[in-house]
Design an enzyme around this catalytic site. Structure first.
Site, PDB file in Angstrom:
ATOM      1  N   ASN A  38      27.075   4.118   0.185  1.00 15.87           N
ATOM      2  CA  ASN A  38      26.470   2.967  -0.498  1.00 15.87           C
ATOM      3  C   ASN A  38      25.029   2.861  -0.026  1.00 15.87           C
ATOM      4  OD1 ASN A  38      25.733   0.496  -1.511  1.00 15.87           O
ATOM      5  ND2 ASN A  38      27.077  -0.714  -0.179  1.00 15.87           N
ATOM      6  N   TRP A  39      24.119   3.323  -0.878  1.00 14.78           N
ATOM      7  CA  TRP A  39      22.712   3.365  -0.469  1.00 14.78           C
ATOM      8  C   TRP A  39      22.023   2.003  -0.540  1.00 14.78           C
ATOM      9  CZ3 TRP A  39      21.258   8.247  -3.849  1.00 14.78           C
ATOM     10  CH2 TRP A  39      21.806   9.391  -3.258  1.00 14.78           C
ATOM     11  N   LYS A  40      22.705   1.025  -1.120  1.00 17.95           N
ATOM     12  CA  LYS A  40      22.122  -0.326  -1.274  1.00 17.95           C
ATOM     13  C   LYS A  40      20.742  -0.210  -1.937  1.00 17.95           C
ATOM     14  CE  LYS A  40      25.009  -1.835   2.514  1.00 17.95           C
ATOM     15  NZ  LYS A  40      25.198  -2.684   3.698  1.00 17.95           N
ATOM     16  N   HIS A  92      30.962  -6.861  -2.975  1.00 18.63           N
ATOM     17  CA  HIS A  92      30.414  -6.555  -1.645  1.00 18.63           C
ATOM     18  C   HIS A  92      29.927  -7.861  -0.998  1.00 18.63           C
ATOM     19  CE1 HIS A  92      27.796  -4.997   1.487  1.00 18.63           C
ATOM     20  NE2 HIS A  92      28.454  -3.858   1.379  1.00 18.63           N
ATOM     21  N   GLU A 122      35.644  -4.940   4.798  1.00 19.14           N
ATOM     22  CA  GLU A 122      34.264  -4.915   5.261  1.00 19.14           C
ATOM     23  C   GLU A 122      33.955  -6.164   6.081  1.00 19.14           C
ATOM     24  OE1 GLU A 122      32.104  -1.663   3.397  1.00 19.14           O
ATOM     25  OE2 GLU A 122      31.099  -3.544   2.991  1.00 19.14           O
ATOM     26  N   GLY A 174      25.948  -3.168   9.019  1.00 22.00           N
ATOM     27  CA  GLY A 174      24.529  -2.873   9.198  1.00 22.00           C
ATOM     28  C   GLY A 174      23.985  -3.118  10.597  1.00 22.00           C
ATOM     29  N   GLY A 177      27.282   2.489   4.691  1.00 20.80           N
ATOM     30  CA  GLY A 177      25.961   2.022   4.269  1.00 20.80           C
ATOM     31  C   GLY A 177      24.872   2.780   5.000  1.00 20.80           C
TER      32      GLY A 177
HETATM   33  P1  PGA Z   1      26.884  -0.272   7.105  1.00 21.80           P
HETATM   34  O1  PGA Z   1      27.185  -0.908   5.655  1.00 21.80           O
HETATM   35  O2  PGA Z   1      27.553   1.070   7.136  1.00 21.80           O
HETATM   36  O3  PGA Z   1      25.393  -0.212   7.174  1.00 21.80           O
HETATM   37  O4  PGA Z   1      27.464  -1.219   8.101  1.00 21.80           O
HETATM   38  C1  PGA Z   1      28.482  -0.838   5.129  1.00 21.80           C
HETATM   39  C2  PGA Z   1      28.511  -1.581   3.816  1.00 21.80           C
HETATM   40  O5  PGA Z   1      27.911  -2.652   3.715  1.00 21.80           O
HETATM   41  O6  PGA Z   1      29.118  -1.104   2.837  1.00 21.80           O
END
Ligand code: PGA
Length: 226
Positions: A8-10, A92, A148, A154, A205
């Site tokens: 998930n590149w956001k 999400h 999650e 993050g 992410g």
């Molecule tokens: P992260 O994000 O790997 O940076 O913790 C995961 C997500 O939000 O899907």
């Protein structure tokens, strides 16, 4: 069942950066034998889908509109994504927090995605959200859920294994499915521990932004799922 590895590149990559990443990682991801889904932002989806035409590596969106086609300025509807995506993330925690997504809107997105054979990956942060989803009769078959925990997203601090396993068991009971992924600070060092706990894959992410690190996550995680 094969495990699933989702990037998930956001809101992090230009179209050019997205295409460079795919060119760097495509062969290794295909050779891994794992089920891999790349979720770019909307503007990069066409180029990523085109680079992955005929590939085992699949494309997903990070969200979809709960509307159909029509006068919905600014929305990206499923019709516009026809033949580009096979999966979509839904609910999400960043969508819930910054864009006021509710269980009702999440369920309507799930229904809409399934009606055009796009598989939803529904994100859940808590037992309460799972309870709400099942009370509102959200669909649980032929889709994935992702646990999650917000406290682990993050920040490089994945959920401790013991509480992750407890939540996995709650989710299995409440949602009557085994297709549950883990997401929250997953990297190539920790991925195997979550697969060994019984999660059906991971949603990544930050660590997915680097193509070499994501390939490592897939190869380390997949080896432990065989
Ligand atoms: P992260 O994000 O790997 O940076 O913790 C995961 C997500 O939000 O899907």
């Amino acid at each position: 069942m094969k495990n699933v590895f989702i990037a998930n590149w956001k809101a992090n990559k230009t179209i050019h950066e997205s295409s460079v990443w795919i060119k760097e990682a495509r062969n290794a991801l295909e050779e891994s034998g794992a089920t891999v889904i790349i979720c770019p932002d909307f503007v990069s989806i066409p180029v990523v889908a085109s680079l992955l035409t005929g590939s085992y590596v699949k494309v997903g969106s990070q969200d979809i509109s709960s509307f159909g086609t029509g006068a919905y300025t600014g929305e990206v509807v499923l019709h516009s994504l026809e033949n580009l995506i096979q999966y979509t993330l839904v609910g999400h925690s960043e969508r819930r927090r910054y864009f006021n997504e509710t269980t009702a809107s999440i369920i309507s997105k799930v229904v809409r995605a399934r009606s055009v054979n796009v598989t939803p990956i529904v994100c859940m942060e808590s037992v309460k959200q799972c309870q709400e989803y099942s009370t509102h009769k959200g669909e649980t078959r032929d889709l994935y859920f992702a646990y999650e925990p917000v406290a682990s997203i993050g920040n490089g601090k994945p959920e401790p294994l013991e509480s992750a396993q407890e939540m996995l068991e709650h989710m299995r009971d409440l949602l009557h499915t085994d297709m549950i992924l883990y997401g929250g600070s997953v990297n190539s060092d920790v991925v195997s521990s979550y697969i060994k706990l019984g999660f059906s894959g991971v949603l990544v992410g930050t660590a997915s932004l680097d193509s070499a690190e994501f390939v490592k996550i897939v190869t380390n995680g997949y080896l432990n799922s065989l």
